[in-house]
Scaffold this motif. Structure first.
Motif, PDB file in Angstrom:
ATOM      1  N   THR A   1       0.667  13.351   2.773  1.00  0.00           N
ATOM      2  CA  THR A   1       1.476  12.769   3.843  1.00  0.00           C
ATOM      3  C   THR A   1       2.071  11.436   3.409  1.00  0.00           C
ATOM      4  OG1 THR A   1       0.128  13.829   5.536  1.00  0.00           O
ATOM      5  CG2 THR A   1       1.438  11.923   6.216  1.00  0.00           C
ATOM      6  N   VAL A   2       1.248  10.580   2.794  1.00  0.00           N
ATOM      7  CA  VAL A   2       1.734   9.268   2.347  1.00  0.00           C
ATOM      8  C   VAL A   2       2.864   9.441   1.337  1.00  0.00           C
ATOM      9  CG1 VAL A   2       1.112   7.158   1.130  1.00  0.00           C
ATOM     10  CG2 VAL A   2      -0.465   8.131   2.798  1.00  0.00           C
ATOM     11  N   SER A   3       2.684  10.362   0.404  1.00  0.00           N
ATOM     12  CA  SER A   3       3.704  10.597  -0.622  1.00  0.00           C
ATOM     13  C   SER A   3       5.017  11.073  -0.005  1.00  0.00           C
ATOM     14  CB  SER A   3       3.188  11.628  -1.631  1.00  0.00           C
ATOM     15  OG  SER A   3       4.160  11.912  -2.607  1.00  0.00           O
ATOM     16  N   GLU A   4       4.929  11.958   0.989  1.00  0.00           N
ATOM     17  CA  GLU A   4       6.132  12.478   1.643  1.00  0.00           C
ATOM     18  C   GLU A   4       6.891  11.381   2.383  1.00  0.00           C
ATOM     19  OE1 GLU A   4       7.324  15.732   5.124  1.00  0.00           O
ATOM     20  OE2 GLU A   4       5.317  15.748   4.222  1.00  0.00           O
ATOM     21  N   LEU A   5       6.175  10.548   3.135  1.00  0.00           N
ATOM     22  CA  LEU A   5       6.820   9.458   3.875  1.00  0.00           C
ATOM     23  C   LEU A   5       7.423   8.436   2.911  1.00  0.00           C
ATOM     24  CD1 LEU A   5       4.110   8.909   6.643  1.00  0.00           C
ATOM     25  CD2 LEU A   5       6.330  10.028   6.902  1.00  0.00           C
ATOM     26  N   TYR A   6       6.701   8.165   1.838  1.00  0.00           N
ATOM     27  CA  TYR A   6       7.165   7.201   0.832  1.00  0.00           C
ATOM     28  C   TYR A   6       8.451   7.703   0.168  1.00  0.00           C
ATOM     29  CZ  TYR A   6       6.533   3.726  -2.929  1.00  0.00           C
ATOM     30  OH  TYR A   6       6.679   2.673  -3.804  1.00  0.00           O
ATOM     31  N   ALA A   7       8.469   9.009  -0.168  1.00  0.00           N
ATOM     32  CA  ALA A   7       9.640   9.585  -0.826  1.00  0.00           C
ATOM     33  C   ALA A   7      10.867   9.552   0.081  1.00  0.00           C
ATOM     34  CB  ALA A   7       9.336  11.022  -1.257  1.00  0.00           C
ATOM     35  N   LEU A   8      10.641   9.642   1.396  1.00  0.00           N
ATOM     36  CA  LEU A   8      11.760   9.597   2.355  1.00  0.00           C
ATOM     37  C   LEU A   8      12.234   8.173   2.613  1.00  0.00           C
ATOM     38  CD1 LEU A   8      10.456  12.214   4.963  1.00  0.00           C
ATOM     39  CD2 LEU A   8      12.362  12.503   3.351  1.00  0.00           C
ATOM     40  N   GLY A   9      11.526   7.195   2.042  1.00  0.00           N
ATOM     41  CA  GLY A   9      11.908   5.799   2.240  1.00  0.00           C
ATOM     42  C   GLY A   9      11.464   5.230   3.573  1.00  0.00           C
ATOM     43  N   GLU A  10      10.553   5.917   4.256  1.00  0.00           N
ATOM     44  CA  GLU A  10      10.085   5.456   5.564  1.00  0.00           C
ATOM     45  C   GLU A  10       8.963   4.426   5.418  1.00  0.00           C
ATOM     46  OE1 GLU A  10       8.999   8.508   8.282  1.00  0.00           O
ATOM     47  OE2 GLU A  10      10.804   9.721   7.914  1.00  0.00           O
ATOM     48  N   THR A  11       8.782   3.635   6.456  1.00  0.00           N
ATOM     49  CA  THR A  11       7.637   2.737   6.545  1.00  0.00           C
ATOM     50  C   THR A  11       6.565   3.415   7.382  1.00  0.00           C
ATOM     51  OG1 THR A  11       8.972   0.723   6.364  1.00  0.00           O
ATOM     52  CG2 THR A  11       6.796   0.507   7.379  1.00  0.00           C
ATOM     53  N   CYS A  12       5.346   3.393   6.884  1.00  0.00           N
ATOM     54  CA  CYS A  12       4.214   3.910   7.648  1.00  0.00           C
ATOM     55  C   CYS A  12       3.145   2.826   7.686  1.00  0.00           C
ATOM     56  CB  CYS A  12       3.672   5.192   7.039  1.00  0.00           C
ATOM     57  SG  CYS A  12       3.046   5.027   5.353  1.00  0.00           S
ATOM     58  N   ALA A  13       2.148   3.019   8.495  1.00  0.00           N
ATOM     59  CA  ALA A  13       1.020   2.087   8.550  1.00  0.00           C
ATOM     60  C   ALA A  13      -0.202   2.789   7.981  1.00  0.00           C
ATOM     61  CB  ALA A  13       0.754   1.635   9.980  1.00  0.00           C
ATOM     62  N   LEU A  14      -0.842   2.133   7.026  1.00  0.00           N
ATOM     63  CA  LEU A  14      -2.022   2.684   6.386  1.00  0.00           C
ATOM     64  C   LEU A  14      -3.243   1.864   6.797  1.00  0.00           C
ATOM     65  CD1 LEU A  14      -3.257   4.679   4.314  1.00  0.00           C
ATOM     66  CD2 LEU A  14      -2.797   2.950   2.554  1.00  0.00           C
ATOM     67  N   ALA A  15      -4.191   2.519   7.458  1.00  0.00           N
ATOM     68  CA  ALA A  15      -5.438   1.864   7.869  1.00  0.00           C
ATOM     69  C   ALA A  15      -6.552   2.357   6.960  1.00  0.00           C
ATOM     70  CB  ALA A  15      -5.751   2.199   9.328  1.00  0.00           C
ATOM     71  N   THR A  16      -7.239   1.414   6.319  1.00  0.00           N
ATOM     72  CA  THR A  16      -8.274   1.765   5.354  1.00  0.00           C
ATOM     73  C   THR A  16      -9.576   1.062   5.701  1.00  0.00           C
ATOM     74  OG1 THR A  16      -6.590   1.942   3.614  1.00  0.00           O
ATOM     75  CG2 THR A  16      -8.886   1.831   2.904  1.00  0.00           C
ATOM     76  N   VAL A  17     -10.680   1.798   5.672  1.00  0.00           N
ATOM     77  CA  VAL A  17     -12.001   1.179   5.845  1.00  0.00           C
ATOM     78  C   VAL A  17     -12.317   0.391   4.582  1.00  0.00           C
ATOM     79  CG1 VAL A  17     -14.463   1.595   6.185  1.00  0.00           C
ATOM     80  CG2 VAL A  17     -12.784   3.064   7.325  1.00  0.00           C
ATOM     81  N   ILE A  18     -12.550  -0.932   4.729  1.00  0.00           N
ATOM     82  CA  ILE A  18     -12.848  -1.748   3.559  1.00  0.00           C
ATOM     83  C   ILE A  18     -14.305  -2.194   3.514  1.00  0.00           C
ATOM     84  CG2 ILE A  18     -10.456  -2.539   3.330  1.00  0.00           C
ATOM     85  CD1 ILE A  18     -11.320  -5.207   4.553  1.00  0.00           C
TER      86      ILE A  18
END
Length: 389
Positions: free
Chosen positions: A7-24
């Motif tokens: 999903t991240v790769s697809e949104l990135y390839a389309l040039g879109e901005t997404c929000a990524l939430a990661t447990v740190i």
């Protein structure tokens, strides 16, 4: 991020901005470990999970705000919050999340990172995160570290930090570990002015399945589901076909022990070997070879009579008692299953139990923390010697 990379790769390839939430970071009985991630697209679609449902609603709202402002944030969720029941972890744990906007400007190295993950090449992403829920430091600065090189600007005066960070991250990458590193303002290893979240992506562990039978098909499917790169090997070309094992990364037509001897140097402590042939002419030679490797799990299928005969034959060819103690035979946990699919669940359960040191008992019969220690257990004793002639 491994499980949401499509999903991240697809949104990135389309040039879109997404929000990524990661447990740190996590405390107590957190349901997901460091590295678990959830992505929210600009249209509001969600992929992945950071808590199994406990805090997803609150994180979703934060993600929308991050996309609106373009500013990353750090957020802590747990039972100590006033609104614990609404958005906290009612299971009793605490999660620390880093939520960031992701696009070609904020993460220009993402394509290279995703390619490395897909190609099973080791890579780690080190991201400067705020040291508390309050904004501060230089969040969003990141460095991508590989075994042989590193890239990424950590900001003014970041040379000393980069040197220290690269060494530390390579150590984590070698162990496949993910977590937070802390440094002083000038990059000193003693200090807590800067916190850097390191997420390591190492090649997926291997599963070697010997014996192209119906049980092997079910074990292959479940092994792939658990994240293993599965190889099926059998000497009989009529059975060892990609059509019969679509979940396998590769299907090899060779005598099992010959193939295993060819790839011995590729086998490490994360490798699982499942011998499902229960035929002495196949399983004795391959098990003898397997017990010379560093494989963390070696299991063999068969009845108790087959098991006793197998041990006798292995002793006759010189396998020591200490090496035989490594062998999970008969393979799997006692679940009472009958079908190939149920047997595969039994084998998978033993793999998980061996990795994490669980009791294998029903949870209702145990006490204490459900998840226990978050560190994987050694799959065989430290310093365990390889089988010798």
């Amino acid at each position: 991020m491994r499980d949401i990379r499509g999903t991240v790769s697809e949104l990135y390839a389309l040039g879109e901005t997404c929000a990524l939430a990661t447990v740190i970071d996590t405390y107590s009985s957190a349901p997901r470990g460091a590295g678990a991630a959830m992505v929210v697209s600009a249209s509001g679609e969600v992929t992945g999970s950071v808590s199994g449902g406990c805090v997803e609603g609150a994180v979703y709202e934060e993600a929308l705000e991050v996309m609106r402002t373009g500013k990353p944030v750090r957020r802590t969720y747990g039972v100590s919050d006033e609104d614990a029941f609404d958005v906290g972890l009612t299971c009793g744990g605490t999660l620390v999340l880093y939520i960031e906007p992701v696009n070609r400007q904020t993460f220009p190295q993402l394509d290279a990172v995703l390619s490395a993950v897909d190609d099973n090449r080791p890579v780690a992403v080190a991201t400067v995160v705020p040291s508390s829920d309050e904004e501060g430091g230089r969040p969003g600065r990141r460095r991508v570290v590989r075994p042989d090189r590193a890239e990424g600007d950590l900001g003014p005066g970041g040379e000393r930090l980069a040197d220290a960070l690269d060494d530390d991250v390579r150590g984590m990458l070698a162990q496949g570990s993910t977590g937070i590193l802390r440094y002083g303002v000038q990059g000193q290893r003693r200090g807590d002015a800067l916190e850097v979240f390191v997420q390591s992506f190492v090649p997926a562990p291997r599963m070697l399945v010997f014996g192209a039978i119906d049980f092997a098909a079910a074990v292959t499917d479940l092994g792939a589901f658990l994240g293993y790169r599965v190889t099926v090997c059998d000497a009989r070309p009529v059975f060892a076909t990609t059509r019969r094992f679509p979940s396998a990364e590769e299907v090899v037509v060779k005598w099992p022990h010959v193939f295993l001897d060819e790839i011995t140097d590729q086998i490490d402590e994360r490798t699982a070997i499942c011998v499902l042939t229960h035929d002495p002419k196949f399983d004795v030679p391959v098990l003898r070879s397997a017990l010379r490797t560093r494989a963390g799990y070696i299991g063999a299928m068969g009845s108790r009579r087959t098991h006793r005969d197998r041990w006798k034959r292995l002793r006759e060819v010189g396998v020591s008692e200490s090496s035989l103690a490594r062998l999970h035979s008969p393979i799997g946990l006692d679940l009472g299953g009958r079908t190939p699919e149920e047997t595969a669940v039994s084998i998978a359960a033993e793999l998980v139990q061996t990795r994490w040191g669980g009791s294998g008992r029903a949870l209702r019969e145990t006490t204490g923390r459900i998840h226990g220690d978050t560190s994987p257990q050694p799959l065989f004793p430290a310093g365990f010697g390889q089988e010798t002639e």
